[in-house]
Scaffold this motif. Structure first.
Motif, PDB file in Angstrom:
ATOM      1  N   LEU A 145     -38.614   6.622 -26.843  1.00  0.00           N
ATOM      2  CA  LEU A 145     -38.732   5.043 -27.359  1.00  0.00           C
ATOM      3  C   LEU A 145     -38.599   4.874 -26.093  1.00  0.00           C
ATOM      4  O   LEU A 145     -38.945   3.647 -25.661  1.00  0.00           O
ATOM      5  CB  LEU A 145     -37.716   5.106 -28.903  1.00  0.00           C
ATOM      6  N   ARG A 146     -37.634   5.496 -25.666  1.00  0.00           N
ATOM      7  CA  ARG A 146     -37.306   4.697 -23.642  1.00  0.00           C
ATOM      8  C   ARG A 146     -38.325   4.744 -23.609  1.00  0.00           C
ATOM      9  O   ARG A 146     -38.655   4.200 -22.706  1.00  0.00           O
ATOM     10  CB  ARG A 146     -36.309   5.417 -23.191  1.00  0.00           C
ATOM     11  N   ALA A 147     -39.027   6.456 -23.090  1.00  0.00           N
ATOM     12  CA  ALA A 147     -40.611   6.705 -22.566  1.00  0.00           C
ATOM     13  C   ALA A 147     -41.330   5.910 -23.081  1.00  0.00           C
ATOM     14  O   ALA A 147     -42.116   5.469 -22.021  1.00  0.00           O
ATOM     15  CB  ALA A 147     -40.278   8.315 -22.696  1.00  0.00           C
ATOM     16  N   ALA A 148     -41.480   5.671 -24.480  1.00  0.00           N
ATOM     17  CA  ALA A 148     -41.919   4.565 -24.743  1.00  0.00           C
ATOM     18  C   ALA A 148     -42.658   3.294 -24.139  1.00  0.00           C
ATOM     19  O   ALA A 148     -43.457   2.690 -24.086  1.00  0.00           O
ATOM     20  CB  ALA A 148     -42.855   4.894 -25.889  1.00  0.00           C
ATOM     21  N   LEU A 149     -40.993   2.904 -24.329  1.00  0.00           N
ATOM     22  CA  LEU A 149     -41.253   1.501 -23.428  1.00  0.00           C
ATOM     23  C   LEU A 149     -41.723   0.683 -22.091  1.00  0.00           C
ATOM     24  O   LEU A 149     -41.878  -0.446 -22.013  1.00  0.00           O
ATOM     25  CB  LEU A 149     -40.183   1.044 -23.763  1.00  0.00           C
ATOM     26  N   GLU A 150     -40.968   2.285 -21.388  1.00  0.00           N
ATOM     27  CA  GLU A 150     -40.949   2.050 -19.989  1.00  0.00           C
ATOM     28  C   GLU A 150     -43.022   2.284 -19.815  1.00  0.00           C
ATOM     29  O   GLU A 150     -43.290   1.725 -18.779  1.00  0.00           O
ATOM     30  CB  GLU A 150     -40.783   2.932 -19.026  1.00  0.00           C
ATOM     31  N   LYS A 151     -43.697   2.324 -20.516  1.00  0.00           N
ATOM     32  CA  LYS A 151     -45.404   2.660 -20.067  1.00  0.00           C
ATOM     33  C   LYS A 151     -45.695   1.530 -20.945  1.00  0.00           C
ATOM     34  O   LYS A 151     -46.758   0.873 -20.486  1.00  0.00           O
ATOM     35  CB  LYS A 151     -45.496   4.236 -21.145  1.00  0.00           C
ATOM     36  N   HIS A 152     -45.380   1.523 -22.626  1.00  0.00           N
ATOM     37  CA  HIS A 152     -45.704  -0.137 -22.685  1.00  0.00           C
ATOM     38  C   HIS A 152     -44.653  -0.668 -23.365  1.00  0.00           C
ATOM     39  O   HIS A 152     -44.264  -1.069 -24.544  1.00  0.00           O
ATOM     40  CB  HIS A 152     -46.729   0.149 -24.222  1.00  0.00           C
ATOM     41  N   PRO A 153     -44.015  -1.664 -22.329  1.00  0.00           N
ATOM     42  CA  PRO A 153     -42.546  -3.067 -23.122  1.00  0.00           C
ATOM     43  C   PRO A 153     -43.192  -3.064 -23.853  1.00  0.00           C
ATOM     44  O   PRO A 153     -42.113  -3.637 -24.746  1.00  0.00           O
ATOM     45  CB  PRO A 153     -43.036  -3.696 -21.452  1.00  0.00           C
ATOM     46  N   ASP A 154     -44.312  -3.487 -24.645  1.00  0.00           N
ATOM     47  CA  ASP A 154     -44.205  -4.792 -25.620  1.00  0.00           C
ATOM     48  C   ASP A 154     -45.664  -4.091 -26.249  1.00  0.00           C
ATOM     49  O   ASP A 154     -46.891  -4.719 -26.158  1.00  0.00           O
ATOM     50  CB  ASP A 154     -43.855  -5.945 -25.474  1.00  0.00           C
ATOM     51  N   ARG A 155     -45.878  -3.443 -27.618  1.00  0.00           N
ATOM     52  CA  ARG A 155     -46.365  -3.080 -28.227  1.00  0.00           C
ATOM     53  C   ARG A 155     -46.757  -3.616 -29.466  1.00  0.00           C
ATOM     54  O   ARG A 155     -47.906  -3.295 -29.564  1.00  0.00           O
ATOM     55  CB  ARG A 155     -46.378  -1.355 -28.955  1.00  0.00           C
ATOM     56  N   ARG A 156     -46.005  -5.491 -29.757  1.00  0.00           N
ATOM     57  CA  ARG A 156     -46.499  -5.252 -31.275  1.00  0.00           C
ATOM     58  C   ARG A 156     -47.857  -6.174 -31.362  1.00  0.00           C
ATOM     59  O   ARG A 156     -47.990  -5.964 -32.433  1.00  0.00           O
ATOM     60  CB  ARG A 156     -45.180  -6.841 -31.064  1.00  0.00           C
ATOM     61  N   ALA A 157     -48.125  -6.745 -30.052  1.00  0.00           N
ATOM     62  CA  ALA A 157     -49.756  -7.467 -30.119  1.00  0.00           C
ATOM     63  C   ALA A 157     -50.352  -6.602 -30.837  1.00  0.00           C
ATOM     64  O   ALA A 157     -52.170  -6.186 -31.642  1.00  0.00           O
ATOM     65  CB  ALA A 157     -49.945  -8.307 -28.902  1.00  0.00           C
ATOM     66  N   ARG A 158     -50.893  -5.023 -29.583  1.00  0.00           N
ATOM     67  CA  ARG A 158     -51.698  -4.025 -29.827  1.00  0.00           C
ATOM     68  C   ARG A 158     -51.131  -4.116 -31.723  1.00  0.00           C
ATOM     69  O   ARG A 158     -52.218  -2.827 -32.045  1.00  0.00           O
ATOM     70  CB  ARG A 158     -50.704  -3.060 -29.071  1.00  0.00           C
ATOM     71  N   SER A 159     -50.566  -3.498 -31.675  1.00  0.00           N
ATOM     72  CA  SER A 159     -49.539  -3.207 -33.405  1.00  0.00           C
ATOM     73  C   SER A 159     -50.722  -4.202 -34.401  1.00  0.00           C
ATOM     74  O   SER A 159     -50.683  -2.698 -35.426  1.00  0.00           O
ATOM     75  CB  SER A 159     -47.973  -2.675 -33.414  1.00  0.00           C
ATOM     76  N   TRP A 160     -49.998  -5.443 -33.856  1.00  0.00           N
ATOM     77  CA  TRP A 160     -51.058  -6.156 -34.778  1.00  0.00           C
ATOM     78  C   TRP A 160     -51.984  -6.042 -35.088  1.00  0.00           C
ATOM     79  O   TRP A 160     -52.898  -5.969 -36.286  1.00  0.00           O
ATOM     80  CB  TRP A 160     -50.393  -7.266 -34.494  1.00  0.00           C
ATOM     81  N   ARG A 161     -52.345  -6.036 -34.038  1.00  0.00           N
ATOM     82  CA  ARG A 161     -54.318  -5.745 -33.607  1.00  0.00           C
ATOM     83  C   ARG A 161     -54.583  -4.672 -34.909  1.00  0.00           C
ATOM     84  O   ARG A 161     -56.329  -4.419 -35.666  1.00  0.00           O
ATOM     85  CB  ARG A 161     -54.834  -5.553 -32.549  1.00  0.00           C
ATOM     86  N   ALA A 162     -53.922  -3.523 -34.141  1.00  0.00           N
ATOM     87  CA  ALA A 162     -54.242  -1.845 -35.328  1.00  0.00           C
ATOM     88  C   ALA A 162     -54.403  -2.347 -36.429  1.00  0.00           C
ATOM     89  O   ALA A 162     -55.198  -1.906 -37.476  1.00  0.00           O
ATOM     90  CB  ALA A 162     -54.026  -0.825 -34.415  1.00  0.00           C
ATOM     91  N   ARG A 163     -53.458  -2.566 -36.936  1.00  0.00           N
ATOM     92  CA  ARG A 163     -52.923  -2.805 -38.421  1.00  0.00           C
ATOM     93  C   ARG A 163     -54.432  -3.928 -38.512  1.00  0.00           C
ATOM     94  O   ARG A 163     -54.709  -4.287 -40.474  1.00  0.00           O
ATOM     95  CB  ARG A 163     -51.998  -3.751 -38.615  1.00  0.00           C
ATOM     96  N   ARG A 164     -54.560  -5.186 -38.606  1.00  0.00           N
ATOM     97  CA  ARG A 164     -55.321  -5.688 -39.014  1.00  0.00           C
ATOM     98  C   ARG A 164     -56.672  -5.203 -39.061  1.00  0.00           C
ATOM     99  O   ARG A 164     -57.568  -5.720 -39.633  1.00  0.00           O
ATOM    100  CB  ARG A 164     -54.976  -7.295 -37.756  1.00  0.00           C
ATOM    101  N   LEU A 165     -57.189  -4.990 -38.327  1.00  0.00           N
ATOM    102  CA  LEU A 165     -58.308  -4.174 -37.727  1.00  0.00           C
ATOM    103  C   LEU A 165     -58.603  -3.333 -39.335  1.00  0.00           C
ATOM    104  O   LEU A 165     -59.793  -3.133 -39.637  1.00  0.00           O
ATOM    105  CB  LEU A 165     -58.931  -4.220 -36.911  1.00  0.00           C
ATOM    106  N   ASP A 166     -57.885  -3.102 -39.427  1.00  0.00           N
ATOM    107  CA  ASP A 166     -57.853  -1.554 -40.531  1.00  0.00           C
ATOM    108  C   ASP A 166     -57.997  -2.975 -41.762  1.00  0.00           C
ATOM    109  O   ASP A 166     -58.539  -1.950 -42.666  1.00  0.00           O
ATOM    110  CB  ASP A 166     -56.556  -0.901 -40.668  1.00  0.00           C
ATOM    111  N   GLN A 167     -57.486  -3.423 -41.754  1.00  0.00           N
ATOM    112  CA  GLN A 167     -57.141  -4.489 -43.606  1.00  0.00           C
ATOM    113  C   GLN A 167     -58.525  -5.129 -42.998  1.00  0.00           C
ATOM    114  O   GLN A 167     -59.333  -4.949 -44.544  1.00  0.00           O
ATOM    115  CB  GLN A 167     -56.180  -5.872 -43.030  1.00  0.00           C
ATOM    116  N   LEU A 168     -59.526  -5.422 -42.369  1.00  0.00           N
ATOM    117  CA  LEU A 168     -60.120  -6.060 -42.367  1.00  0.00           C
ATOM    118  C   LEU A 168     -61.646  -4.780 -41.950  1.00  0.00           C
ATOM    119  O   LEU A 168     -62.352  -4.691 -43.231  1.00  0.00           O
ATOM    120  CB  LEU A 168     -61.367  -6.944 -40.910  1.00  0.00           C
ATOM    121  N   THR A 169     -61.267  -4.080 -41.873  1.00  0.00           N
ATOM    122  CA  THR A 169     -62.899  -2.775 -41.449  1.00  0.00           C
ATOM    123  C   THR A 169     -62.446  -2.339 -43.297  1.00  0.00           C
ATOM    124  O   THR A 169     -63.651  -2.016 -43.951  1.00  0.00           O
ATOM    125  CB  THR A 169     -62.251  -1.724 -41.310  1.00  0.00           C
TER     126      THR A 169
END
Length: 326
Positions: A145-169
């Motif tokens: 998790l520490r490594a993930a945060l170093e590479k992508h400090p904040d994935r919340r917008a990205r996570s929301w986009r992925a979820r929303r696109l799945d819903q729309l599809t």
């Protein structure tokens, strides 16, 4: 044509508009909007322009379910950072780290008067994550998790986009509308690269779904939302281009875009990018020296969700978590 009109009229007579369905299901407007997005309340196409409504049968299905309307509203219960941390029995700071790391995806957001994005999460998602990964809630932050945060400090917008696109599809069966979903998160330059034909781009733009709405007068919020819905990281952009090109192949095979006279399936397209590496969410592996014990949680909140029952055959849109898609 006459037969289709009669069939459409019959469907319309058996359906009700969203506002009436929300009242009958005893849901507030935002709860009902979320229920439709999640697939908790299924819609059907009715009337001109593919207008969506709710079948009377769907309403009766919910009203006859055990625990209605409390169980339905519990499944739609959303929480912010403070309440989510309380629900999981952890500090707000640890909750924020888990959320930024993509351990669970936000389900919606709003922009406050300071132009700050405030994220909301499904309480049931948090309960399920905590039950599966108790070791992530105590002790040191896991190395992955520490490594993930170093590479992508904040994935919340990205996570929301992925979820929303799945819903729309999941909500559309038309191949061109499906192609318009990943196209909606690509900026004009990326879209032109993926779809060289201007006629096809114009058609995708016309079919472009709305990922998030803002009040017409909320100009500042609209600017923040416009930025938030666009893919940012190179690997995320590559993934959505990959999905778009694959969806375009199916759409062209079904029919050409209006005004495009290129033979079906022969429209020019760039070489499909290599599918980006999929980054799995940090696995629930105990950190050496950390005791994987479940912290105490507020009993009332926890029992309210753990005791819920999912109705059989419920067709809910798939959840998208960061690391799976994109």
């Amino acid at each position: 044509m006459a037969v289709r009109q009669v069939q459409a009229r019959g469907i319309a007579e058996q359906c009700v508009p969203f506002a009436r369905a929300a009242r009958e299901l005893e849901l507030k407007p935002r709860e009902f909007e979320l229920a439709v997005q999640l697939g908790e309340v299924r819609t059907v196409s009715s009337g001109p322009g593919g207008r969506r409504r709710i079948a009377r049968e769907e309403i009766e299905r919910h009203k006859s379910a055990e625990g209605f309307p409390k169980e339905l509203r519990t499944r739609l219960w959303v929480v912010g950072t403070a309440e989510g941390a309380e629900l999981m029995g952890i500090s707000p700071a640890r909750f924020a780290r888990l959320a930024r790391g993509g351990c669970f995806a936000p389900v919606r957001f709003y922009v406050n008067r300071y132009r700050v994005v405030v994220w909301h999460y499904l309480a049931s998602d948090l309960v399920e994550f905590a039950d599966r990964n108790p070791e992530m809630l105590t002790g040191r932050t896991p190395a992955l998790l520490r490594a993930a945060l170093e590479k992508h400090p904040d994935r919340r917008a990205r996570s929301w986009r992925a979820r929303r696109l799945d819903q729309l599809t999941a909500a559309t069966g038309d191949p061109w509308e499906r192609a318009a979903v990943p196209a909606a998160v690509l900026d004009p330059g990326e879209l032109a690269h993926a779809v060289p034909d201007p006629g096809e781009r114009a058609y995708l733009h016309a079919l472009r779904p709305v990922l998030a709405r803002a009040r017409p007068e909320a100009t500042a919020a609209r600017e923040v939302i416009d930025e938030l819905v666009m893919a940012e990281d190179p690997d995320e952009i590559d993934w959505h281009r990959h999905c778009l090109i694959a969806a375009l192949t199916e759409a062209r095979a079904d029919r050409p875009a209006p005004g495009c006279h290129t033979p079906t399936g022969s429209a020019a397209a760039p070489q499909e990018p290599t599918e980006p590496e999929r980054r799995p969410a940090p696995p629930a592996e105990p950190v050496p020296g950390a005791e994987p014990t479940m912290p105490a949680r507020p009993r009332g909140l926890w029992a309210r969700l753990c005791g819920r029952k999912r109705p059989p055959g419920r067709d809910r849109a798939p959840e998208a978590t960061a690391g799976r898609r994109p």
